[in-house]
Scaffold this motif. Structure first.
Motif, PDB file in Angstrom:
ATOM      1  N   ARG A 106       0.829  -1.199   0.000  1.00  0.00           N
ATOM      2  CA  ARG A 106       0.000   0.000   0.000  1.00  0.00           C
ATOM      3  C   ARG A 106       0.864   1.250   0.000  1.00  0.00           C
ATOM      4  O   ARG A 106       0.579   2.217  -0.703  1.00  0.00           O
ATOM      5  CB  ARG A 106      -0.928  -0.004   1.216  1.00  0.00           C
ATOM      6  N   ARG A 107       1.936   1.235   0.809  1.00  0.00           N
ATOM      7  CA  ARG A 107       2.830   2.390   0.845  1.00  0.00           C
ATOM      8  C   ARG A 107       3.489   2.629  -0.508  1.00  0.00           C
ATOM      9  O   ARG A 107       3.833   3.767  -0.850  1.00  0.00           O
ATOM     10  CB  ARG A 107       3.903   2.180   1.915  1.00  0.00           C
ATOM     11  N   ALA A 108       3.672   1.564  -1.277  1.00  0.00           N
ATOM     12  CA  ALA A 108       4.284   1.701  -2.595  1.00  0.00           C
ATOM     13  C   ALA A 108       3.267   1.995  -3.687  1.00  0.00           C
ATOM     14  O   ALA A 108       3.656   2.230  -4.836  1.00  0.00           O
ATOM     15  CB  ALA A 108       5.046   0.424  -2.948  1.00  0.00           C
ATOM     16  N   GLY A 109       1.960   1.982  -3.355  1.00  0.00           N
ATOM     17  CA  GLY A 109       0.937   2.211  -4.365  1.00  0.00           C
ATOM     18  C   GLY A 109       0.588   0.982  -5.166  1.00  0.00           C
ATOM     19  O   GLY A 109       0.023   1.082  -6.259  1.00  0.00           O
ATOM     20  N   VAL A 110       0.896  -0.215  -4.628  1.00  0.00           N
ATOM     21  CA  VAL A 110       0.661  -1.482  -5.325  1.00  0.00           C
ATOM     22  C   VAL A 110      -0.648  -2.098  -4.826  1.00  0.00           C
ATOM     23  O   VAL A 110      -0.944  -2.069  -3.631  1.00  0.00           O
ATOM     24  CB  VAL A 110       1.840  -2.453  -5.096  1.00  0.00           C
ATOM     25  N   LEU A 111      -1.422  -2.679  -5.733  1.00  0.00           N
ATOM     26  CA  LEU A 111      -2.667  -3.362  -5.392  1.00  0.00           C
ATOM     27  C   LEU A 111      -2.355  -4.801  -5.016  1.00  0.00           C
ATOM     28  O   LEU A 111      -1.833  -5.572  -5.825  1.00  0.00           O
ATOM     29  CB  LEU A 111      -3.632  -3.316  -6.578  1.00  0.00           C
ATOM     30  N   ARG A 112      -2.686  -5.191  -3.782  1.00  0.00           N
ATOM     31  CA  ARG A 112      -2.499  -6.570  -3.327  1.00  0.00           C
ATOM     32  C   ARG A 112      -3.798  -7.340  -3.516  1.00  0.00           C
ATOM     33  O   ARG A 112      -4.866  -6.883  -3.102  1.00  0.00           O
ATOM     34  CB  ARG A 112      -2.113  -6.553  -1.849  1.00  0.00           C
ATOM     35  N   VAL A 113      -3.727  -8.517  -4.146  1.00  0.00           N
ATOM     36  CA  VAL A 113      -4.898  -9.380  -4.305  1.00  0.00           C
ATOM     37  C   VAL A 113      -4.612 -10.714  -3.634  1.00  0.00           C
ATOM     38  O   VAL A 113      -3.463 -11.073  -3.361  1.00  0.00           O
ATOM     39  CB  VAL A 113      -5.270  -9.567  -5.787  1.00  0.00           C
ATOM     40  N   GLU A 114      -5.685 -11.490  -3.374  1.00  0.00           N
ATOM     41  CA  GLU A 114      -5.584 -12.650  -2.495  1.00  0.00           C
ATOM     42  C   GLU A 114      -5.254 -13.966  -3.187  1.00  0.00           C
ATOM     43  O   GLU A 114      -4.681 -14.841  -2.582  1.00  0.00           O
ATOM     44  CB  GLU A 114      -6.887 -12.814  -1.710  1.00  0.00           C
ATOM     45  N   GLY A 115      -5.652 -14.159  -4.422  1.00  0.00           N
ATOM     46  CA  GLY A 115      -5.439 -15.456  -5.048  1.00  0.00           C
ATOM     47  C   GLY A 115      -5.360 -15.326  -6.559  1.00  0.00           C
ATOM     48  O   GLY A 115      -5.468 -14.234  -7.131  1.00  0.00           O
ATOM     49  N   LEU A 116      -5.178 -16.462  -7.233  1.00  0.00           N
ATOM     50  CA  LEU A 116      -5.013 -16.456  -8.676  1.00  0.00           C
ATOM     51  C   LEU A 116      -6.257 -15.897  -9.376  1.00  0.00           C
ATOM     52  O   LEU A 116      -6.153 -15.142 -10.350  1.00  0.00           O
ATOM     53  CB  LEU A 116      -4.710 -17.871  -9.179  1.00  0.00           C
ATOM     54  N   GLU A 117      -7.449 -16.255  -8.888  1.00  0.00           N
ATOM     55  CA  GLU A 117      -8.670 -15.753  -9.501  1.00  0.00           C
ATOM     56  C   GLU A 117      -8.718 -14.228  -9.441  1.00  0.00           C
ATOM     57  O   GLU A 117      -9.063 -13.565 -10.422  1.00  0.00           O
ATOM     58  CB  GLU A 117      -9.893 -16.347  -8.810  1.00  0.00           C
ATOM     59  N   ASP A 118      -8.359 -13.660  -8.287  1.00  0.00           N
ATOM     60  CA  ASP A 118      -8.337 -12.205  -8.158  1.00  0.00           C
ATOM     61  C   ASP A 118      -7.250 -11.586  -9.018  1.00  0.00           C
ATOM     62  O   ASP A 118      -7.423 -10.493  -9.565  1.00  0.00           O
ATOM     63  CB  ASP A 118      -8.124 -11.811  -6.700  1.00  0.00           C
ATOM     64  N   LEU A 119      -6.104 -12.254  -9.131  1.00  0.00           N
ATOM     65  CA  LEU A 119      -5.030 -11.734  -9.971  1.00  0.00           C
ATOM     66  C   LEU A 119      -5.485 -11.649 -11.424  1.00  0.00           C
ATOM     67  O   LEU A 119      -5.244 -10.650 -12.116  1.00  0.00           O
ATOM     68  CB  LEU A 119      -3.793 -12.628  -9.860  1.00  0.00           C
ATOM     69  N   LEU A 120      -6.165 -12.698 -11.904  1.00  0.00           N
ATOM     70  CA  LEU A 120      -6.640 -12.695 -13.277  1.00  0.00           C
ATOM     71  C   LEU A 120      -7.738 -11.644 -13.481  1.00  0.00           C
ATOM     72  O   LEU A 120      -7.793 -10.981 -14.524  1.00  0.00           O
ATOM     73  CB  LEU A 120      -7.144 -14.086 -13.659  1.00  0.00           C
ATOM     74  N   ALA A 121      -8.612 -11.494 -12.469  1.00  0.00           N
ATOM     75  CA  ALA A 121      -9.660 -10.474 -12.576  1.00  0.00           C
ATOM     76  C   ALA A 121      -9.038  -9.084 -12.633  1.00  0.00           C
ATOM     77  O   ALA A 121      -9.473  -8.221 -13.411  1.00  0.00           O
ATOM     78  CB  ALA A 121     -10.627 -10.580 -11.395  1.00  0.00           C
ATOM     79  N   ALA A 122      -8.024  -8.851 -11.806  1.00  0.00           N
ATOM     80  CA  ALA A 122      -7.367  -7.545 -11.818  1.00  0.00           C
ATOM     81  C   ALA A 122      -6.649  -7.318 -13.142  1.00  0.00           C
ATOM     82  O   ALA A 122      -6.660  -6.202 -13.689  1.00  0.00           O
ATOM     83  CB  ALA A 122      -6.377  -7.453 -10.657  1.00  0.00           C
ATOM     84  N   ALA A 123      -6.016  -8.372 -13.669  1.00  0.00           N
ATOM     85  CA  ALA A 123      -5.335  -8.233 -14.953  1.00  0.00           C
ATOM     86  C   ALA A 123      -6.330  -7.900 -16.058  1.00  0.00           C
ATOM     87  O   ALA A 123      -6.089  -7.025 -16.901  1.00  0.00           O
ATOM     88  CB  ALA A 123      -4.583  -9.521 -15.286  1.00  0.00           C
TER      89      ALA A 123
END
Length: 791
Positions: free
Chosen positions: A166-183
């Protein structure tokens, strides 16, 4: 590796096992991706040196991964979605060429629109945070961490990682499904410029049930269901079947057809809507194809950037699968479920908030801390001399008091009789506690008694607890008793310092008391903190609601709590030998805060905690006296200088602005002000000359800046002085300070660019020893270069 070095090759990909790769690289000079690297692909130039089962398509996504299996899964999914990559970088074991080097490259790549990170092991926490922040300034960065909960069942490590990202401005997601949704979302969509919150979502659907699922997902995800204005509802009413009332969700019925696209487009133009989720379930024959064609046509009509983004949830598989592929090929962000589409919208909002928070301009207010560091050193030295790494409560409270954090007054007593006398002096009701560095949780052995109302009650309680601890923990070293006056009714909070294996020292804040570990209310951040960051940390906890007042609990003083966090942060910065510190309870009420108990442990001799974020280098501050007698404070710039920096820019002449920025800049944007004031002290430095006047805000009268290129011996300078301070020697002083900093940091070459008509600056840098030559790219620009001798 030796053979590669002998042939002039200084970079390699190591897909197999190489346990000593770091040492081998250091000896040979060959930097490597690996061990266990997935490889490297740059599809735009046809490079595919990966272990992928299919060639990545060219595009705007970049993937930096430690897992070959995850890389293949993402590439396979992306191929089906029609998404391409600017880079695929498999860093594997992260031995030499790791996350920081990859991010530094991607931050400067105009072909990269968003970055996906698969984090397992970070070798250099400070370099990683620095590079991630630089990248996230200009494009979305999304991170996933596999195995985090397996390594830390309590989840503290995961929360600390989320805080660091968060301090770096990066979005953290919880799992592969969320990573693909964010992508899917971040590769295709951008939030509407100027959106106030980013999470006000409008839902339009051809069925009520799927709309309700989406509405539930919005609420569960912490988003907001957009409230439509009466005028908007009136305009949308014409799209509804007879008798239906407009609202949000907007349900068009199973035969919505092209009205789904029309309603989505209308909702996307509304100022009260930040994102639109358009949902479609299979309906009567051909209705899906008609609706898909209408959405495709609407997407092709443009409007990106001026309206809210539209995310499509296209449910089903037998008939919906081919339609979903067609929508994806048309460039829409398409998902298979309502929940996934909503997650995509919320990711878009969270990414916007994270990056905005990382660039937020804090107010001028700075908490001036003048700690008694000598007192802290004496306390630590006494503990080590006694063979202890754990401090007694009395000693720990003394450390806090040395940093200006109010502590509960108390008196030490050797035994029950002295405890009774001390209580009589302090007043009743009284509290008696065991003093023992061996008992971090004294209440577990009955080592704390509250509400004692007479000397006799204190005497009896003290005798009983000494007997009890002798029976239960005979090995515990007892240093005596601590007697305190019991605090009145106040909110109990807990402040903590701890250590994360990946990101180093952290700060925790939440509800306190003996049940603090059971409440699960703790928010985390990394030191250093300023007041703005401390307020944000408080706001992320449930305790924030109690601070504001709840039912019969009156409001407490949140600013006093924020100041306590900043003081704790400064303690962690100044004394990296601290391993852990718990302040529990910290009483908070309308009057302020009071630390009633604390437990502190030290690291072994010589061990130090390494912060993930470079602290403010206050030790570099000094004074300058101009030829006219003006005395200015010269110090490193800090985020709280944002307002003063913008005001200093407005006082410059148009000619000075053109000479400094190479363009007739009218005003500095908030993003530019943030970039110039929120600097990474490991990578760059800016010295500002400050004029202090009683009762007036600080003024910046000059700035000199040096920016280092990652993995380069060179650094670029810039300097500007207020018109009233010209010919006072300030510019020379600032440049000498910035050059001295660069030399101490290992910079070998200082360079800059000067417009050919800027005769004063050309003469000035010549007098400092710079050599000048015309730029081969721009005839009207000179290149100024100064070679630095080592310190």
């Amino acid at each position: 590796m030796w053979a590669l070095a002998e042939r002039g090759c200084f970079a390699a990909i190591v897909p197999g096992a190489a346990p000593e790769l770091g040492a081998i690289s250091a000896r040979t000079g060959v930097r490597a991706l690996g061990q266990g690297s997935f490889g490297l692909a740059v599809p735009a130039i046809g490079l595919n040196a990966t272990l992928s089962h299919l060639p990545p398509l060219p595009g705007k996504l970049a993937l930096v991964t430690q897992s070959s299996a995850l890389a293949r899964a993402v590439l396979d999914w992306a191929a089906a979605e029609g998404l391409g990559f600017s880079h695929v970088i498999g860093i594997g074991g992260n031995a030499t060429l790791g996350f920081a080097a990859a991010l530094d490259w991607l931050a400067r790549d105009p072909g990269t629109g968003a970055v996906l990170l698969d984090l397992r092991r970070i070798r250099n926490r400070r370099a990683f945070i620095s590079a991630a922040r630089a990248t996230a300034r200009t494009r979305p960065v999304v991170a996933i961490r596999a195995g985090g909960r397996a390594l830390d069942r309590e989840g503290v490590g995961d929360q600390v990682m989320a805080a660091a990202l968060r301090r770096a401005g990066v979005l953290r997601v919880e799992g592969l499904e969320d990573l693909l949704a964010a992508a899917e979302t971040l590769a295709r969509l951008r939030p509407r410029p100027g959106a106030a919150r980013g999470d006000r979502i409008a839902i339009v659907s051809n069925g009520r049930g799927i709309a309700q699922l989406a509405e539930d997902a919005v609420i569960a995800g912490g988003g907001g269901v957009a409230v439509l204005s009466p005028a908007a509802e009136a305009a949308l009413a014409a799209l509804l079947p007879g008798g239906a009332r407009p609202g949000n969700p907007l349900v068009l019925g199973p035969e919505a057809g092209p009205r789904l696209a029309e309603a989505s487009a209308m909702l996307a133009t509304l100022p009260e809507v930040d994102a639109v989720v358009a949902l479609h379930a299979p309906g009567p024959a051909n209705s899906g194809e008609v609706a898909a064609a209408a959405l495709t046509a609407a997407a092709g009509a443009g409007g990106r950037g001026r309206v809210a983004p539209v995310l499509v949830g296209w449910l089903g598989q037998a008939t919906a699968g081919p339609q979903r592929q067609a929508l994806t090929a048309a460039g829409l962000a398409v998902f298979a479920t309502p929940e996934a589409a909503v997650r995509g919208a919320l990711h878009l909002a969270e990414d916007r908030r994270n990056r905005a928070a990382a660039a937020e301009l804090p107010p001028r207010a700075v908490l001036d801390i003048a700690p008694d560091q000598a007192a802290v050193r004496r306390i630590f030295a006494a503990a080590r001399a006694g063979g202890r790494l754990a401090l007694t409560e009395e000693e720990a409270l003394g450390v806090l008091a040395a940093y200006g954090l109010p502590t509960m007054p108390g008196r030490r007593a050797a035994g029950p009789e002295e405890a009774a006398d001390a209580a009589a002096l302090l007043g009743f009701p009284a509290v008696v506690k065991l003093l023992s560095a061996d008992l971090p949780h004294k209440s577990e052995v009955g080592g704390v008694r509250l509400g004692l109302t007479s000397p006799e009650a204190v005497r009896q309680a003290a005798a009983a607890m000494l007997q009890r601890v002798a029976e239960r923990r005979p090995e515990a070293r007892i240093a005596g008793l601590l007697v305190q006056r019991q605090a009145g009714r106040a909110l109990e909070l807990r402040l903590r310092l701890g250590e994360d294996p990946m990101f180093g020292p952290w700060i925790g804040f939440g509800q306190g008391g003996t049940t603090a570990d059971l409440l699960g209310d703790e928010a985390f951040d990394l030191p250093p903190l300023n007041l703005a960051l401390a307020r944000q940390l408080i706001a992320r906890s449930r305790a924030a609601q109690l601070l504001a007042g709840f039912r019969d609990w009156p409001p407490a003083n949140p600013e006093a709590v924020a100041e306590a966090l900043v003081r704790l942060s400064q303690l962690a910065v100044d004394f990296p030998e601290i391993a852990t510190l718990s302040v529990n309870p910290l009483f908070a009420d309308a009057e302020g805060v009071l630390a009633a108990d604390a437990y502190l442990t030290l690291r072994p001799a010589g061990a130090r905690g390494e912060l993930a974020i470079a602290p403010y280098p206050a030790e570099l501050a000094g004074w300058f006296r101009g030829k006219g007698g003006a005395e200015l404070l010269v110090r490193p710039i800090r985020p709280e200088d944002a307002a003063a920096h913008a005001e200093a820019f407005r006082r410059l002449s148009a000619e000075d602005v053109r000479w400094r920025f190479f363009s007739p800049l009218k005003e500095m944007s908030p993003a530019l002000v943030a970039r110039l004031t929120q600097i990474d002290y490991d990578r760059e430095m800016a010295f500002v000359a400050i004029r202090k006047r009683d009762g007036a805000p600080e003024e910046i009268l000059g700035v000199a800046r040096l920016i280092r290129e990652p993995n380069s011996p060179a650094a670029e300078f810039a300097v500007v002085v207020a018109p009233e301070m010209k010919h006072q020697g300030l510019g020379r002083h600032l440049m000498q300070r910035i050059i001295a900093w660069g030399r101490a940091e290992g910079v070998e070459r200082v360079l800059g660019h000067v417009l050919a008509d800027n005769a004063p600056m050309l003469g000035f840098v010549r007098s400092l020893g710079f050599t000048l030559k015309r730029s081969p790219e721009e005839e009207e620009v000179y290149e100024a270069v100064l070679e630095l001798a080592p310190p």
